[in-house]
Write a protein that holds these residues in place. Structure first.
Motif, PDB file in Angstrom:
ATOM      1  N   GLY A   1       0.826  -1.216   0.000  1.00 48.18           N
ATOM      2  CA  GLY A   1       0.000   0.000   0.000  1.00 48.18           C
ATOM      3  C   GLY A   1       0.859   1.263   0.000  1.00 48.18           C
ATOM      4  N   GLU A   2       2.010   1.193   0.655  1.00 44.78           N
ATOM      5  CA  GLU A   2       2.902   2.357   0.676  1.00 44.78           C
ATOM      6  C   GLU A   2       3.646   2.521  -0.648  1.00 44.78           C
ATOM      7  N   VAL A   3       4.004   1.405  -1.263  1.00 42.25           N
ATOM      8  CA  VAL A   3       4.636   1.475  -2.589  1.00 42.25           C
ATOM      9  C   VAL A   3       3.633   2.038  -3.601  1.00 42.25           C
ATOM     10  N   ARG A   4       2.374   1.600  -3.483  1.00 42.87           N
ATOM     11  CA  ARG A   4       1.332   2.128  -4.378  1.00 42.87           C
ATOM     12  C   ARG A   4       1.132   3.631  -4.156  1.00 42.87           C
ATOM     13  N   HIS A   5       1.154   4.054  -2.916  1.00 45.05           N
ATOM     14  CA  HIS A   5       0.981   5.482  -2.610  1.00 45.05           C
ATOM     15  C   HIS A   5       2.126   6.300  -3.221  1.00 45.05           C
TER      16      HIS A   5
ATOM     17  N   ALA B   1       3.939   5.380  -5.791  1.00 43.47           N
ATOM     18  CA  ALA B   1       3.781   5.316  -7.249  1.00 43.47           C
ATOM     19  C   ALA B   1       2.795   6.385  -7.728  1.00 43.47           C
ATOM     20  N   VAL B   2       1.691   6.537  -7.013  1.00 49.43           N
ATOM     21  CA  VAL B   2       0.670   7.504  -7.440  1.00 49.43           C
ATOM     22  C   VAL B   2       1.186   8.936  -7.278  1.00 49.43           C
ATOM     23  N   GLN B   3       1.761   9.256  -6.118  1.00 46.08           N
ATOM     24  CA  GLN B   3       2.221  10.640  -5.896  1.00 46.08           C
ATOM     25  C   GLN B   3       3.366  10.988  -6.848  1.00 46.08           C
ATOM     26  N   PHE B   4       4.278  10.040  -7.049  1.00 45.33           N
ATOM     27  CA  PHE B   4       5.397  10.297  -7.959  1.00 45.33           C
ATOM     28  C   PHE B   4       4.890  10.481  -9.388  1.00 45.33           C
ATOM     29  N   SER B   5       3.853   9.721  -9.744  1.00 46.05           N
ATOM     30  CA  SER B   5       3.308   9.825 -11.106  1.00 46.05           C
ATOM     31  C   SER B   5       2.664  11.192 -11.332  1.00 46.05           C
ATOM     32  N   VAL B   6       2.069  11.757 -10.294  1.00 50.27           N
ATOM     33  CA  VAL B   6       1.450  13.084 -10.426  1.00 50.27           C
ATOM     34  C   VAL B   6       2.547  14.124 -10.659  1.00 50.27           C
ATOM     35  N   PHE B   7       3.595  14.084  -9.823  1.00 53.39           N
ATOM     36  CA  PHE B   7       4.718  15.014 -10.008  1.00 53.39           C
ATOM     37  C   PHE B   7       5.342  14.825 -11.384  1.00 53.39           C
TER      38      PHE B   7
END
Ligand SMILES: [Fe+2]
Length: 276
Positions: free
Chosen positions: A47-51, A53-59
């Motif tokens: 769940g933390e790796v997914r979080h 992944a999502v935040q890094f993808s937005v940046f």
């Protein structure tokens, strides 16, 4: 004239370089990034790796917007083109490392595509867009196209960072924008990619063997060259009529504060047990 002014200019440039390098090196996000230091230990949950992944993808996706703004606001043709190298490579034009005209790059896999060369004469491949590399990374985490890379997926600290990129890295004022660029390149070369890669490798071998890490390893490889280029860019900027030490330094500081907000946001989420 040149005989008397050049040594003075060199001394001024050296003094300023020491000042900006100290500012970057002493910034907390370079000195002590708690999130990436913790992440490198490899204990992040799925769940933390997914979080991440999502935040890094937005940046990473919104960075394209900031890069376009930087190109539009470029102070001269040379920096306009330097900005386009990054922008178009980001969008999927594979660097052409001295390849002959018309020769097709072998693959779009970041494991194989060049980290140096120029987009001039390079080929556009949909699959070589950095966002598509992230899509491939996200797939084994059960994150699809609709789950990553959009503004709506960003937490407030992530969006603060993205907005600072637009305003400072993409600033109309060339001194501010150059200061932000210098700071970003030096931060990026300071090792955070390696820390993320270490944590991702641990997660991959523990529970997700099919996770492709090439998005991360490609960026780590390219960063080493970017930092090397910034020394020349600073020397060049320093002699321009628009150059202003204070605005350059404040652009750098504001950008590093933005970067820090991003990682502090992820750290606060880790401490609060946020998973995705
Ligand atoms: Fe990228």
């Amino acid at each position: 004239m040149a005989m008397t002014t050049e040594p003075r200019l060199d001394a001024d440039l050296d003094r300023f370089r020491r000042r900006i390098d100290a500012l970057v090196a002493e910034h907390p996000v370079v000195q002590d990034n708690r999130y990436t230091r913790w992440f490198a230990g490899g204990t992040a949950t799925r769940g933390e790796v997914r979080h991440l992944a999502v935040q890094f993808s937005v940046f990473s996706h919104l960075f394209v917007e900031a890069q376009l703004r930087k190109v539009i606001n470029a102070a001269d043709l040379e920096s306009y083109r330097a900005g386009k190298e990054i922008l178009l490579n980001e969008l999927g034009v594979v660097f052409n490392p001295g390849r002959r005209a018309g020769e097709v790059p072998p693959d779009t896999d970041p494991e194989l595509v060049a980290t140096e060369g120029t987009v001039d004469g390079g080929r556009f491949r949909f699959g070589a867009a950095h966002f598509e590399w992230l899509l491939r990374f996200a797939a084994p985490l059960d994150l699809g196209f609709d789950d990553i890379g959009k503004r709506r997926h960003g937490t407030p600290p992530t969006l603060f960072f993205c907005d600072e990129l637009l305003e400072v890295y993409g600033a109309e004022d060339a001194a501010t924008a150059e200061g932000a660029s210098y700071a970003v390149e030096h931060w990026a070369a300071a090792g955070f990619w390696k820390e993320l890669i270490a944590g991702l490798e641990a997660y991959k071998s523990r529970e997700c063997p099919e996770l492709p890490l090439a998005f991360w390893t490609w960026h780590d490889r390219v960063e080493d060259q970017h930092a090397a280029h910034t020394a020349d860019e600073l020397a060049d900027a320093f002699t321009q009529p628009w150059f202003d030490e204070d605005r350059f330094l404040s652009g750098a500081t504001r950008m590093l504060d933005g970067v820090q907000a991003f990682w502090d946001g992820l750290w606060a989420d880790h401490e609060a047990g946020v998973e995705r």
